[in-house]
Write an enzyme that holds these catalytic residues in place. Structure first.
Site, PDB file in Angstrom:
ATOM      1  N   CYS A 298      67.474 -12.952  23.450  1.00 41.35           N
ATOM      2  CA  CYS A 298      66.590 -13.346  24.555  1.00 41.35           C
ATOM      3  C   CYS A 298      67.270 -14.081  25.725  1.00 41.35           C
ATOM      4  O   CYS A 298      66.868 -13.878  26.862  1.00 41.35           O
ATOM      5  CB  CYS A 298      65.371 -14.111  24.040  1.00 41.35           C
ATOM      6  N   ARG A 328      77.198 -14.263  14.753  1.00 43.42           N
ATOM      7  CA  ARG A 328      77.169 -15.689  14.410  1.00 43.42           C
ATOM      8  C   ARG A 328      78.312 -15.973  13.449  1.00 43.42           C
ATOM      9  O   ARG A 328      78.424 -15.313  12.415  1.00 43.42           O
ATOM     10  CB  ARG A 328      75.838 -16.061  13.751  1.00 43.42           C
ATOM     11  N   GLU A 330      79.625 -17.432  10.641  1.00 41.97           N
ATOM     12  CA  GLU A 330      79.081 -18.095   9.456  1.00 41.97           C
ATOM     13  C   GLU A 330      80.193 -18.787   8.678  1.00 41.97           C
ATOM     14  O   GLU A 330      81.365 -18.486   8.858  1.00 41.97           O
ATOM     15  CB  GLU A 330      78.392 -17.062   8.551  1.00 41.97           C
ATOM     16  N   ARG A 339      73.519 -12.275   4.763  1.00 47.45           N
ATOM     17  CA  ARG A 339      74.152 -13.333   5.536  1.00 47.45           C
ATOM     18  C   ARG A 339      75.454 -12.815   6.119  1.00 47.45           C
ATOM     19  O   ARG A 339      76.476 -12.763   5.461  1.00 47.45           O
ATOM     20  CB  ARG A 339      74.407 -14.549   4.622  1.00 47.45           C
ATOM     21  N   GLU A 347      64.792  -7.786  18.973  1.00 43.29           N
ATOM     22  CA  GLU A 347      64.193  -9.027  19.450  1.00 43.29           C
ATOM     23  C   GLU A 347      63.066  -8.689  20.402  1.00 43.29           C
ATOM     24  O   GLU A 347      63.220  -7.932  21.351  1.00 43.29           O
ATOM     25  CB  GLU A 347      65.199  -9.975  20.094  1.00 43.29           C
ATOM     26  N   ASP A 409      58.886 -19.222  10.396  1.00 39.06           N
ATOM     27  CA  ASP A 409      59.793 -18.309   9.705  1.00 39.06           C
ATOM     28  C   ASP A 409      59.002 -17.454   8.729  1.00 39.06           C
ATOM     29  O   ASP A 409      58.030 -17.927   8.135  1.00 39.06           O
ATOM     30  CB  ASP A 409      60.835 -19.109   8.904  1.00 39.06           C
ATOM     31  N   GLU A 427      64.877 -16.279   4.703  1.00 39.77           N
ATOM     32  CA  GLU A 427      64.213 -16.126   6.005  1.00 39.77           C
ATOM     33  C   GLU A 427      64.627 -14.766   6.544  1.00 39.77           C
ATOM     34  O   GLU A 427      65.810 -14.506   6.720  1.00 39.77           O
ATOM     35  CB  GLU A 427      64.693 -17.237   6.944  1.00 39.77           C
ATOM     36  N   ASN A 430      61.472 -14.299  12.360  1.00 38.81           N
ATOM     37  CA  ASN A 430      60.739 -15.463  12.849  1.00 38.81           C
ATOM     38  C   ASN A 430      59.846 -15.071  14.016  1.00 38.81           C
ATOM     39  O   ASN A 430      59.942 -13.961  14.549  1.00 38.81           O
ATOM     40  CB  ASN A 430      61.702 -16.594  13.231  1.00 38.81           C
ATOM     41  N   CYS A 455      59.479 -15.530  21.534  1.00 38.25           N
ATOM     42  CA  CYS A 455      60.160 -14.356  21.024  1.00 38.25           C
ATOM     43  C   CYS A 455      60.008 -14.264  19.523  1.00 38.25           C
ATOM     44  O   CYS A 455      59.610 -15.211  18.863  1.00 38.25           O
ATOM     45  CB  CYS A 455      61.636 -14.377  21.418  1.00 38.25           C
ATOM     46  N   ARG A 462      68.135  -8.078   7.043  1.00 43.85           N
ATOM     47  CA  ARG A 462      67.362  -8.936   6.141  1.00 43.85           C
ATOM     48  C   ARG A 462      66.098  -8.247   5.638  1.00 43.85           C
ATOM     49  O   ARG A 462      65.698  -8.452   4.500  1.00 43.85           O
ATOM     50  CB  ARG A 462      67.064 -10.257   6.821  1.00 43.85           C
TER      51      ARG A 462
END
Ligand code: SER
Ligand code: ZN
Length: 496
Positions: A298, A328, A330, A339, A347, A409, A427, A430, A455, A462
């Site tokens: 976003c 990301r 991690e 993960r 999105e 979430d 999760e 969201n 958003c 996931r």
């Protein structure tokens, strides 16, 4: 707030007795207006003002006196004020909470804390430092860091809102491990990346089609495509990501030049040794201006609307993006597809009035519910959590009573992690209403009413992880609703 310090103004010329006596009068008048008392010294081409104030920060005082002196000396004597600095500057700050330990703060030379009072001390600060409001932001940071001490190690806010009917899982295996065994997925060449073979790709795409058909088309969302590369200065510094999670971002470096001559030594050394000459390489790429890969989709969309006034006829503005991946960094170790450092996500972003967005969120939640209960038939729940836009900006929220703005979430049970009661649920997406944080950051406005935005991030890996963890890899055991989207698993590659 109590402040004290010495302001030193540097003038372009020496001042004589006559000017000094007039300056004394000007400063006295100025002090009267401001309710301050100062000790003043005049030394060749310097004015030195010692002040102790309870009413205002010395930075404010110095900035406005600077203006006053410039005006007076310029008009009457053609003398300029070159610059000023503040020496031995002490500020005492009232804290919201008692400090548990002394926080580390840059630029200051000393910090003392007693109960709910902190005193910071600067030996010397420049005019630029003052003009940029750095002292005010330092004061804010002291308070913020003390408040954060109370949250370290505390579990995050988590308030369950809805729980789906219970479901009996068909197995309790970890789908990542099983998919690796069956050659559906391959671990990528660098940390947290995966290569999806036709079988896993088909499941991911089926999830995507469910979102398209069941949510985005019926609710009138339109597709946009973002750029993969995000500007640190234009975007992450505005949204707070750079201060909030610099350790989780993936950075991108451009070459300093595309002139082959500049790269010649690097290339030759590489050709001879077959090893990457990193020392040379470091000098051939640039890190300024800072850039990186998408963290969430976003922010760059908000940036693209910067300064715009959106017509009422366009509201609520409803878009989705599924072309750019999110990155990301991690923490280490091996993780499954639940993960990862690079993930595929749709999105969904919306901008509108408060009323419009509350309504829209309701509709989205209804559609999600139908998908999870009737198509995927999984066991899931929703919970109010720390809003993502605060978490990503490194901020904390203390009051969760207001259930209008914030993040919910969606979580699901992963049977391979243990019982539904005791294990940690995953999760997997969201939904948020962000309020004015991002529209304000990029100055996006409505014709009449104030706009807010929100958003919802649909993490495709996931969704797959959750579905397969509960339903297994055997399509015969999959729910009918899902089979409509994926009647058959494509054949993979066979190896000897
Ligand atoms: N931007 C939101 C997030 O990062 C939704 O994807 O969580
Ligand atoms: Zn978002």
């Amino acid at each position: 707030m109590l402040c004290e310090g010495e302001i030193i103004f540097n003038l372009t010329k020496k001042i004589n007795k006559k000017i000094i006596s007039e300056l004394k009068r000007v400063i006295q008048e100025y002090n009267k207006k401001k309710g301050e008392k100062t000790k003043n010294n005049f030394d060749n081409s310097k004015i030195i003002i010692k002040i102790k104030s309870e009413n205002q920060t010395i930075t404010d005082y110095a900035l406005s006196l600077n203006k006053k002196l410039k005006e007076f000396l310029g008009r009457n004597y053609k003398i300029g004020v070159k610059s000023f600095k503040i020496k031995n500057y002490k500020v005492s700050i009232n804290l919201d909470k008692k400090a548990l330990k002394i926080p580390k703060i840059p630029f200051i030379n000393k910090i003392e804390i007693k109960e709910k009072k902190a005193v910071i001390f600067y030996k010397e600060i420049s005019e630029d430092f003052v003009k940029n409001n750095n002292v005010e932001r330092t004061i804010k940071l002291v308070n913020e860091k003390v408040k954060k001490q109370y949250y370290e190690g505390k579990s995050e806010h988590h308030e369950i809102i809805y729980s789906s009917p219970k479901r009996n899982p068909v197995w309790n295996k970890n789908p990542t491990e099983e998919m690796i065994k069956q050659n559906w997925i391959i671990q990528g060449p660098t940390k947290g990346k995966w290569i999806y073979r036709p079988q896993a790709t088909a499941i991911l795409r089926a999830m995507e089609n469910i979102v398209l058909n069941e949510i985005l088309k019926p609710l009138g969302f339109v597709e946009i495509i973002n750029s993969n590369i995000i500007s640190g200065e234009k975007i992450w510094n505005k949204t707070g990501h750079l201060a909030g999670m610099p350790m989780e971002l993936y950075y991108v470096a451009e070459p300093i030049s595309r002139d082959p001559k500049i790269w010649e030594e690097f290339i030759d050394e590489l050709k001879i040794t077959k090893k990457i000459p990193y020392e040379k390489f470091k000098k051939l790429v640039k890190i300024n201006p800072l850039q990186g890969l998408t963290y969430a989709q976003c922010p760059i969309f908000y940036w693209s609307l910067r300064g715009k006034v959106i017509k009422d006829s366009t509201l609520p503005l409803k878009v989705f993006e599924r072309k750019t991946n999110s990155f990301r960094y991690e923490s280490g170790g091996r993780h499954g597809i639940e993960r990862v450092d690079e993930f595929h996500r749709i999105e969904i972003v919306y901008i509108g009035t408060k009323k419009q967005l509350i309504e829209l969120r309701e509709k989205l939640m209804e559609k999600y519910k139908k998908i999870f209960n009737e198509i995927l038939e999984i066991e899931w729940r929703t919970a109010w959590v720390m809003p993502f836009y605060l978490q990503q900006a490194g901020e904390i929220k203390e009051d969760f009573k207001d259930k209008i703005y914030g993040t919910m979430d969606y979580e699901a049970w992963l049977p391979y992690r243990g019982s539904r009661e005791k294990s940690e649920w995953l999760e997997f997406q969201n939904i948020s209403i962000v309020g004015n944080k991002y529209v304000d950051a990029f100055n996006i406005k409505g014709q009449k009413e104030k706009l807010i935005s929100g958003c919802s991030g649909v993490g495709l890996e996931r969704w797959v992880a959750v579905f397969l963890a509960q339903k297994g890899l055997d399509p015969k055991k999959w729910p009918k609703g899902f089979k409509k989207y994926l009647p058959k698993i494509p054949k993979g590659f066979e190896f000897l």
